[in-house]
Design an enzyme around this catalytic site. Structure first.
Site, PDB file in Angstrom:
ATOM      1  CG  ASN A 130      66.355   6.041  42.103  1.00 26.39           C
ATOM      2  OD1 ASN A 130      66.293   6.478  43.238  1.00 26.39           O
ATOM      3  ND2 ASN A 130      65.354   6.138  41.241  1.00 26.39           N
ATOM      4  CB  ALA A 139      66.172   6.301  50.380  1.00 25.72           C
ATOM      5  N   PRO A 140      63.293   8.198  49.168  1.00 24.73           N
ATOM      6  CG  PRO A 140      62.509  10.395  49.134  1.00 24.73           C
ATOM      7  CD  PRO A 140      63.498   9.492  49.806  1.00 24.73           C
ATOM      8  CB  CYS A 141      63.800   5.433  44.667  1.00 30.69           C
ATOM      9  SG  CYS A 141      62.867   4.063  45.361  1.00 30.69           S
ATOM     10  CG  HIS A 142      58.106   7.556  45.862  1.00 30.70           C
ATOM     11  ND1 HIS A 142      58.733   7.197  47.041  1.00 30.70           N
ATOM     12  CD2 HIS A 142      57.342   8.638  46.157  1.00 30.70           C
ATOM     13  CE1 HIS A 142      58.373   8.025  48.002  1.00 30.70           C
ATOM     14  NE2 HIS A 142      57.529   8.918  47.492  1.00 30.70           N
TER      15      HIS A 142
END
Length: 177
Positions: A130, A139-142
């Site tokens: 991540n 790629a919404p790592c948040h």
């Protein structure tokens, strides 16, 4: 004989939370998104995941520029169909693909992300993958938070993570509030 550097292109975009860096290839595929304040990190990830690259300034393709503008304008699904091409290991790419499956407005724990890729014991490795995500926001790592619902680290900074999750209408425990 070492392979020649891959030619990639770089554009800067304005966002409500600081200038973003968009890296794309000759086919118009997104290769990286990061923040100007984290440019050194972006270059490091590009080298680690792709080998040598050269970046040339060029306006982002219309599809990329419009998708980011629409996302920050409130159309949270606008970035979901962007074509992305990342380096990294097969494991990392599986984590990044799973990130893209997290809907806007939802958050997952690292444990849930590990389970989603069929590796429930790999929570720590999932966290590392991540953190090595080259295509932040897309790629919404948040959207990955602590198992207790609290905000955890984010490569773009915790304030940006807080803003992005608020923008998407996600629920989380804000320990700083």
């Amino acid at each position: 004989m070492p392979r020649p550097p891959e030619p990639l292109f770089l554009d800067r975009i304005d966002t409500p939370v600081g200038d973003g860096l968009v890296v794309f290839d000759a086919d118009g595929a997104l290769r990286a998104f990061d923040w100007v304040s984290h440019e050194a990190r972006m270059h490091l990830l590009l080298r680690r995941q792709n080998g040598p690259v050269t970046l040339t300034d060029r306006a982002a393709p219309k599809a990329i520029a419009e998708a980011f503008a629409a996302y920050f304008g409130g159309n949270l699904q606008a970035i979901d169909t962007l074509v992305c091409r990342t380096g990294g290991t097969a494991f990392q790419r599986s984590v990044w693909a799973a990130l893209r499956a997290i809907p806007a407005g939802e958050t997952w724990s690292y444990k849930r992300l590990a389970e989603a890729i069929g590796k429930p014991a790999a929570v720590r490795a999932v966290g590392l993958a991540n953190g090595a995500n080259p295509i932040g926001i897309v790629a919404p790592c948040h959207r990955v938070i602590g198992s207790d619902g609290s905000l955890t680290g984010y490569g773009g900074g915790i304030e940006r993570k807080r803003w992005l999750l608020g923008h998407e209408g996600a629920t989380f425990r804000d320990l700083a509030a």
